[in-house]
Scaffold this active site. Structure first.
Site, PDB file in Angstrom:
ATOM      1  N   LYS A 161      69.771  22.390 -11.129  1.00  0.00           N
ATOM      2  CA  LYS A 161      69.479  23.609 -10.367  1.00  0.00           C
ATOM      3  C   LYS A 161      70.657  23.939  -9.441  1.00  0.00           C
ATOM      4  CE  LYS A 161      66.218  25.620  -7.164  1.00  0.00           C
ATOM      5  NZ  LYS A 161      64.941  25.595  -6.479  1.00  0.00           N
ATOM      6  N   GLU A 184      74.900  12.563  -9.753  1.00  0.00           N
ATOM      7  CA  GLU A 184      74.615  11.842 -11.009  1.00  0.00           C
ATOM      8  C   GLU A 184      74.907  12.740 -12.212  1.00  0.00           C
ATOM      9  OE1 GLU A 184      72.620  12.029  -8.361  1.00  0.00           O
ATOM     10  OE2 GLU A 184      71.437  10.189  -8.104  1.00  0.00           O
ATOM     11  N   GLY A 208      62.755  22.585  -8.538  1.00  0.00           N
ATOM     12  CA  GLY A 208      63.228  21.703  -9.611  1.00  0.00           C
ATOM     13  C   GLY A 208      62.089  21.040 -10.373  1.00  0.00           C
ATOM     14  N   ARG A 209      61.122  20.477  -9.645  1.00  0.00           N
ATOM     15  CA  ARG A 209      60.046  19.731 -10.320  1.00  0.00           C
ATOM     16  C   ARG A 209      58.996  20.642 -10.944  1.00  0.00           C
ATOM     17  NH1 ARG A 209      60.473  18.942  -5.009  1.00  0.00           N
ATOM     18  NH2 ARG A 209      58.804  19.601  -3.598  1.00  0.00           N
ATOM     19  N   GLU A 212      57.166  13.794  -4.475  1.00  0.00           N
ATOM     20  CA  GLU A 212      58.230  14.597  -3.860  1.00  0.00           C
ATOM     21  C   GLU A 212      57.623  15.851  -3.218  1.00  0.00           C
ATOM     22  OE1 GLU A 212      61.717  16.649  -5.980  1.00  0.00           O
ATOM     23  OE2 GLU A 212      62.659  14.786  -5.337  1.00  0.00           O
ATOM     24  N   HIS A 253      46.754  -4.949 -20.744  1.00  0.00           N
ATOM     25  CA  HIS A 253      47.274  -6.311 -20.925  1.00  0.00           C
ATOM     26  C   HIS A 253      48.350  -6.621 -19.893  1.00  0.00           C
ATOM     27  CE1 HIS A 253      44.985  -6.725 -24.628  1.00  0.00           C
ATOM     28  NE2 HIS A 253      45.214  -5.430 -24.738  1.00  0.00           N
ATOM     29  N   LYS A 259      71.250  10.339  -0.001  1.00  0.00           N
ATOM     30  CA  LYS A 259      72.403  10.958  -0.682  1.00  0.00           C
ATOM     31  C   LYS A 259      73.621  10.951   0.243  1.00  0.00           C
ATOM     32  CE  LYS A 259      69.902  14.350  -3.487  1.00  0.00           C
ATOM     33  NZ  LYS A 259      69.669  15.746  -3.779  1.00  0.00           N
TER      34      LYS A 259
END
Ligand code: F6P
Length: 536
Positions: free
Chosen positions: A199, A205, A258-259, A344, A375, A504
């Site tokens: 965005k 990253e 963004g999400r 978030e 399990h 950050k």
């Protein structure tokens, strides 16, 4: 705290010890405490909620002004106050023609135009109308993005595997070079397309991974690598600076968080994987839930009910986490996707006015698909000291009709788990079992204690016909609105994420230290670790 809040606290104290299983003496309980829209069923009857509690939870939502807040969001008001933005991801899946204005400009034509470009591009890649610079079909698409620019498309592409008819899709998100290295190792640069999704187009990253991808391309393909690149961003200028051709940049406005962004250009990998027809079904599923959420009375409104159950468990019962347990392997990334969506959005400590919250906000969200989780961690769900509300998801039909036995076992296990959590196994019954299986090391009474299940542990179940694009669209929109409703009741802004900033900033100031600059100002632990990591 308002009236309903105090009333709910009192109600909780009155009913805390009662048996959820006992509530089923009302033969209509399932009908009363479940709701359905267009094939999507929410069963919340295996909780300690009754008519009075539900009515008070609804009152709580009304007192928080939910109906007005909901309308404000859909109409494009500045709901994200701390960033001064509207919140209109719903416009990306809307079928409506009516004008929708932000700052005096109708946004619908631009949404449509961007979608048309996305569709042309995706169909071009799928059918070969858009070729590699060497004149071949693209065989592989690598999405480079992180957080909202990764988790949504990754989750959806995995969920819709039976509908894949396009090139293979891969996802690289982590700055850890292991991920891009392992991904590229199996790909042919001559037939690989990179979608760089960010965005802001400045997430370290993503930019780092994109640079490495570019180097890999440049080393292998003759000349300009830009024919292997496309970008998705709200900052087309930065994408252009990176060297991506203008007609390969798909923009979206800042009113898409963004999400919440997989409905638009961030969803390009999904569109490329399943094609326009199926992608439209996905959008339609989301739109159907929007209409349901916007117009259905709160008592029958699925996202609202799901949120109210969440509030009951978190704020009144004190359950600090919730487990997302899809009995649908292709939803394996749903828990990770919901971690960002929930945590978030609603992992906040102050209300919209900046005052400290007086109640708990987002629970910790976690989970794994069933039956694998059974399990691994279900031991704790059944006998641990914490109560963890479980959220099961299950389809009536699988995509593998030839594997009926598998599907029957999957359903039986899902139903068994919610029943076992609710009913438990009383000491008396455990004693009988223990008597029959006497071991030399331990007496019967002691063993019976170990084999007792307290039960009375709540769960909800979401059931649907089949995991189609339409159903996935419904599910995601449903979860988005649940997050919104919970945020409104807590009085918080669910659409900013200031809490990601500090880490950050510190990472960028630590980089020179990792590369050998003096670390004298740092605490002893950081210095010790720098030494251990060969940085000092
Ligand atoms: O660091 C958190 C975050 O800002 C998320 O909100 C976002 O989804 C992610 O980083 C990626 O951001 P971008 O799409 O701008 O690269």
């Amino acid at each position: 705290m308002n009236d309903s809040w105090s009333k709910l606290e009192r109600l909780h104290a009155e009913v805390a010890e009662r048996s959820i299983f006992g509530l089923f003496s009302d033969s209509q309980r399932f009908q009363k405490f479940s709701a359905e829209t267009n094939g999507l069923l929410l069963d919340f009857s295996k909780t300690n909620i009754d008519d009075v509690i539900l009515q008070n939870l609804i009152d709580l939502a009304e007192e928080a002004d939910l109906p007005a807040m909901r309308e404000a969001m859909f109409q494009g008001a500045c709901v994200n106050t701390t960033e001064g933005r509207a919140v209109l991801h719903t416009a990306l899946r809307s079928r409506e023609e009516s004008t929708l204005e932000i700052s005096g400009k109708n946004i619908r034509p631009e949404v449509r135009a961007t979608y048309t470009r996305m569709e042309r591009f995706a169909e071009g890649i799928r059918a070969g109308g858009i070729e590699t610079p060497g004149g071949r079909m693209f065989t592989d698409v690598v999405n480079i993005g992180i957080g909202g620019s990764d988790l949504g498309p990754l989750m959806a592409v995995k969920a819709l595997a039976p509908y894949h008819t396009g090139p293979r899709c891969h996802f690289v998100s982590n700055v850890d070079g292991a991920q891009i290295s392992d991904t590229l190792e199996k790909l042919d640069p001559r037939t690989t397309l990179f979608l760089i999704a960010s965005k802001t187009f400045k997430t370290v990253e993503t930019i780092t991974n994109a640079r490495s991808a570019l180097k890999w391309l440049e080393a292998a393909v003759a000349g300009d690598a830009s024919g292997h690149l496309a970008a998705v961003s709200s900052s087309p200028e930065r994408a252009a600076d990176f060297g991506i051709a203008e007609d390969r940049v798909f923009g979206f406005a800042d009113w898409v968080g963004g999400r919440y962004s997989l409905w638009g250009p961030v969803g390009l990998p999904i569109l490329i994987a399943i094609g326009a027809k199926r992608f439209n079904e996905f959008l339609l599923g989301g739109y159907e839930i929007d209409q349901h959420f916007r117009s259905t009375p709160l008592r029958h409104n699925l996202p609202v009910l799901m949120a109210l159950v969440g509030i009951w468990h978190n704020n009144f019962c004190g359950y600090a986490t919730r487990a997302v347990l899809p009995y649908d392997q292709r939803l394996e990334k749903l828990p990770a996707y919901l971690q960002q969506l929930d945590m978030e959005s609603n992992g906040k400590r102050v209300d919209r006015g900046g005052s400290p919250l007086k109640m708990a906000s987002s629970p910790v969200v976690w989970g794994e698909p069933g039956t694998n989780g059974q399990h691994a961690f279900y031991q704790l769900l059944h006998q641990g000291t914490q109560v963890i509300p479980a959220e099961f998801l299950i389809a009536a039909n699988s995509h593998e009709p030839d594997l009926k036995e598998h599907n029957d076992l999957l359903k039986a296990n899902c139903l068994a788990q919610s029943e076992a959590l609710m009913r438990g196994r009383p000491l008396k019954e455990a004693r009988k079992l223990a008597a029959g299986a006497k071991t030399a090391a331990i007496d019967t009474d002691c063993l019976a204690q170990h084999r007792t299940f307290p039960g009375n542990r709540p769960s909800i179940t979401l059931a649907y016909d089949k995991l189609t694009p339409f159903v996935l669209g419904q599910l995601i929109a449903f979860y988005e609105h649940r997050v919104f409703v919970e945020g409104v009741i807590w009085g918080i802004n669910s659409f900013d994420q200031w809490g990601v900033e500090l880490g950050k900033e510190l990472a960028s100031s630590l980089l020179p230290l990792v590369q050998g600059a003096p670390a004298d100002e740092k605490d002893g632990s950081t210095r010790g670790l720098l030494v251990k990591l060969n940085c000092m």
